[in-house]
Structures are given as structure tokens and as C-alpha cells.
Design a protein around this motif. Structure first.
Motif, short mmCIF file in Angstrom:
data_model
loop_
_atom_site.label_atom_id
_atom_site.label_comp_id
_atom_site.label_asym_id
_atom_site.label_seq_id
_atom_site.Cartn_x
_atom_site.Cartn_y
_atom_site.Cartn_z
N TYR A 53 -10.40 18.54 -27.16
CA TYR A 53 -10.40 18.93 -28.44
C TYR A 53 -10.03 20.54 -27.85
CZ TYR A 53 -13.15 16.07 -30.77
OH TYR A 53 -13.92 14.42 -31.39
N ALA A 54 -9.19 21.60 -28.30
CA ALA A 54 -8.58 22.34 -27.77
C ALA A 54 -10.03 23.45 -27.97
CB ALA A 54 -7.89 22.37 -28.63
N ARG A 55 -9.29 24.02 -26.81
CA ARG A 55 -10.59 24.88 -26.37
C ARG A 55 -9.75 26.62 -26.57
NH1 ARG A 55 -14.04 23.05 -22.53
NH2 ARG A 55 -13.75 20.75 -22.51
N ASN A 76 0.54 15.78 -28.17
CA ASN A 76 0.93 15.13 -26.71
C ASN A 76 1.16 16.13 -26.05
OD1 ASN A 76 0.06 12.36 -27.71
ND2 ASN A 76 2.03 11.51 -28.33
N GLY A 77 0.68 16.40 -25.36
CA GLY A 77 1.01 17.11 -24.31
C GLY A 77 0.86 16.92 -22.47
N ARG A 78 1.45 17.25 -22.04
CA ARG A 78 1.67 17.10 -20.19
C ARG A 78 0.45 16.53 -19.85
NH1 ARG A 78 4.13 21.69 -17.96
NH2 ARG A 78 3.26 23.06 -19.25
N LYS A 90 -4.68 16.62 -27.47
CA LYS A 90 -5.37 17.26 -27.83
C LYS A 90 -5.32 17.25 -28.73
CE LYS A 90 -4.20 21.47 -25.11
NZ LYS A 90 -3.90 22.25 -24.78
N ILE A 91 -6.58 17.47 -29.56
CA ILE A 91 -7.19 17.54 -30.82
C ILE A 91 -7.15 19.11 -31.00
CG2 ILE A 91 -8.78 16.60 -32.83
CD1 ILE A 91 -10.00 14.53 -30.32
#
Length: 383
Positions: A292-294, A319-321, A325-326
Motif C-alpha cells: 500500500y502507498a506510504r 505497476n512500479g519498478r 502499489k495500491i
């Protein structure tokens, strides 16, 4: 003819106290055995009906681990006193005081830093942090025992590190224990449960100190100390692991949600909290590259396509490297957070509908308390 109401009995959380009989002028008191009266001093009122089923095995193992830890703590305390210079004619009281101040100061600074960095992760992962606390505490005791054999600077470093580890243990163990107590309390009796837990710990600590006082008189010499420290710490960690394993948390964190949905996808059945507890890993879990995004998203991190794809949900998955990420939207609930995790894990075709959530609730899972996020709860607003 109308029957007149009559007084039949009186009871409290523990059961019936007395029965009233028309033929007797005084009520018939229900006698409790002496063993039960003693247990009532240390157990919550109405036990076992006012606590969860996993309270008893947890408390048994927790008492055993506290007993062994108290004895090991006496061995380490003796080593600390030797490290401070007790029995050494060349040592001064001022030097011992300054060393104590240094040890306490580093420990308190570590407490502040640890609480800031990991405070939000403790409740969702309370089983992990409860066990980690005792690993940290045992590591501190080993450093204490090692300190008398070290030269000056190394001794100071070892004692300061043991202070840091104990401080981390205090934050981790205390916070995790508060979360576990809230889990055990079924009848709004959290305060009483904590009070009775304190009584249990007091008795166990007293028994441990009495036993340890005799024990330390006979354990002399470096080899004997290390042998018994290793044995006691081994018992301590095993009993603590069993205590944590016995806990059947009803909230869904990342690991438990993954276990529940993976089994549902495989067999179509929903695992109960006790079944998941048997499969759950405590220290190490191979988590997928999803989180989850921080912190807030970068300007170009969430594309228009991402927003369109998740237009009708309370979350956006990018989608990240480093993996997926939610980002939860403003107003997202615990159910939305769990659904987002399942969607990221198994794709948009995941079978997550009203029937699935009813089955989850029927299996005994708590869908109101959030345990998915282990960091700052970042929310995005999409218009």
C-alpha cells in the motif's frame, strides 16, 4: 388464576451465586471450590466465557516463558553488575553511574526512533512483533553476559547495545501485547483483562526470582553460565513461539488475506481464523511484491488509464519498478483495502462479490477492523 412472579436465582459472570426457594427463608448459596476462588484472583470475571478460546493456551505458554526469562534475567543482571565494576577495586561508583546514564540514554533514543518508524506496523503484525520482542530481549541478555569479558570500549558498546535492544523490546512487546489483549477481551473487559494479566505476571516473576535466587548461587564459572543461559533462552523462545502460534486473530492482514483467498480459489471454501492460525508463519513470510502507498503519488505515477481502469472501485493499482502499489481512495473501507490486495494478487478477475464477503463474515472474520496497511494511511481523491 395469574401466577405471581417470584425470585428464582442470582448470578454473576462466573455463574449462579444462589438459588431462592419458597420453602426456605434464606437463599441456598452455591459453594465454589477453594481452587476456583484462587483462580478468580488471576483470571477475568466470567472466565472462560468472557474471553476468546485461544486465551487459555496463550496464557499458559506466556507464563512458562516469563518464568524462564526471569531466571535468565537474573544471570544477565549479575553480569551487568560485574560489567559496571561491582567487585572490582579499580572501578568507581561515578564510572558506573555514567555508564548507566549512557545505557539508558541510548535506549530511550532508540525507543523514540522505533516507535516513529514501525509504530503503525505493530498492530496488523502483532504476532510477529510479540515474538520479535523476546528475540530482542534475549539478545540483550546475551550481550549482558558477554560484557564482563570485554575490554573497556567494547564493554561500553555491548552494554549500550543491550539497552537499545531492551528498549526496542519494550516498544514492540508492549504494543503487541495491547493488541492481543484487545483480541482476547470478548465482553468489554479489556481493562480487567490487563489488570489480571498483570497479577499473573507478578506471581510468575516472584516464583522466577525465588527459583533464580537459588539457581544463581550454584551457577558459577563462564561455561556454566553460558550453558544455562543458552538452555533458558531456548526454553523461553520455544514457549513464546508456542504462545504466539496459539493466537487466532480474527482480523485480515496481508498474510492471512492471502491464505484465505488462495484456499478459496483452490477449493472454494473459506478458512476459519483457527485454520489460518495453523498455517500462518510468524517470523518469515514470502510476501508478494505488493504494498500500500506510504506517501503521495508522483505527478506522473498514476496515469489516466489507471484511473479509468479503476474508476468504479475505491482503489487504484499501479505497476512500479519494485512491484505493484495500491492507492486507496478517500472513503475506502477495510473491505475495500482487502479487495484491493486480492485484486493485485490474483488479477481483476478475482471472485470478490457480496456472497464472498458474507462467507468471510460467517467464517468468523472481522471486516470492520483494518489490518492491511502497515504504514501511513495515504488516500487519494479522484474527480
Amino acid at each position: 388464576m395469574t401466577t405471581l412472579p417470584r425470585l428464582v436465582s442470582a448470578s454473576d459472570e462466573s455463574g449462579v451465586l444462589c438459588v431462592y426457594d419458597d420453602d426456605s427463608s434464606s437463599p441456598k448459596l452455591k459453594h465454589r471450590g477453594y481452587a476456583r476462588q484462587v483462580l478468580d484472583v488471576f483470571l477475568p470475571a466470567g472466565y472462560p466465557h468472557t474471553v476468546t478460546a485461544d486465551y487459555t493456551p496463550y496464557q499458559i505458554y506466556d507464563s512458562l516463558q516469563a518464568f524462564s526469562s526471569t531466571i535468565a534475567g537474573l544471570l544477565s543482571s549479575r553480569a551487568v553488575l560485574q560489567g559496571f565494576g561491582v567487585g572490582d577495586a579499580a572501578s568507581t561508583a561515578t564510572g558506573a553511574v555514567l555508564l548507566t546514564v549512557l545505557q539508558e540514554s541510548t535506549g530511550r533514543l532508540a525507543t523514540i526512533l522505533f516507535a516513529h518508524k514501525l509504530g503503525q506496523a505493530i498492530e496488523p503484525e502483532c504476532k510477529y512483533y510479540r515474538f520479535l520482542a523476546d528475540i530482542l530481549n534475549d539478545s540483550a541478555m546475551f550481550l549482558d553476559v558477554l560484557s564482563p569479558a570485554l575490554p573497556g570500549p567494547a564493554k561500553v558498546f555491548a552494554l549500550c547495545m543491550s539497552g537499545v535492544l531492551r528498549a526496542l523490546c519494550g516498544v514492540s512487546g508492549g504494543s503487541a501485547k495491547a493488541s492481543l489483549s484487545a483480541h482476547f477481551a470478548r465482553s468489554g473487559n479489556l481493562a480487567e483483562l490487563n489488570a489480571k494479566d498483570g497479577s499473573q505476571e507478578t506471581v510468575i516473576s516472584l516464583l522466577g526470582m525465588l527459583t533464580g535466587s537459588i539457581f544463581v548461587r550454584f551457577v558459577q564459572g563462564r561455561f556454566a553460565v553460558w550453558l544455562w543461559m543458552t538452555t533458558l533462552v531456548g526454553i523461553h523462545l520455544w514457549t513464546n513461539y508456542q504462545a504466539v502460534r496459539s493466537v487466532q486473530m480474527r482480523t485480515l492482514n496481508k498474510q492471512r488475506a492471502t491464505l484465505v483467498y488462495t484456499e478459496f480459489q483452490r477449493s472454494g471454501r473459506i478458512l476459519r481464523p483457527d485454520q489460518v492460525a495453523a498455517k500462518e508463519r510468524i517470523l518469515h513470510w514470502s510476501a508478494p511484491n505488493i504494498d500500500y502507498a506510504r506517501k503521495q503519488p508522483a505527478a506522473d505515477e498514476i496515469s489516466t488509464g489507471d484511473l479509468q481502469r479503476f474508476h468504479y472501485t475505491q482503489y487504484v493499482i499501479v505497476n512500479g519498478r519494485s512491484g505493484q502499489k495500491i492507492y486507496l481512495k478517500k472513503g475506502a473501507t477495510t473491505v475495500d483495502a482487502i479487495e484491493a490486495w486480492i485484486t493485485a494478487l490474483h488479477g481483476p478477475r478475482s471472485v470478490v462479490n457480496d456472497e464472498f464477503w458474507r462467507a468471510i463474515a460467517s467464517a468468523g472474520w472481522d471486516l470492520e477492523t483494518g489490518a492491511m496497511e502497515t504504514g501511513p494511511a495515504v488516500r487519494i481523491l479522484v474527480e
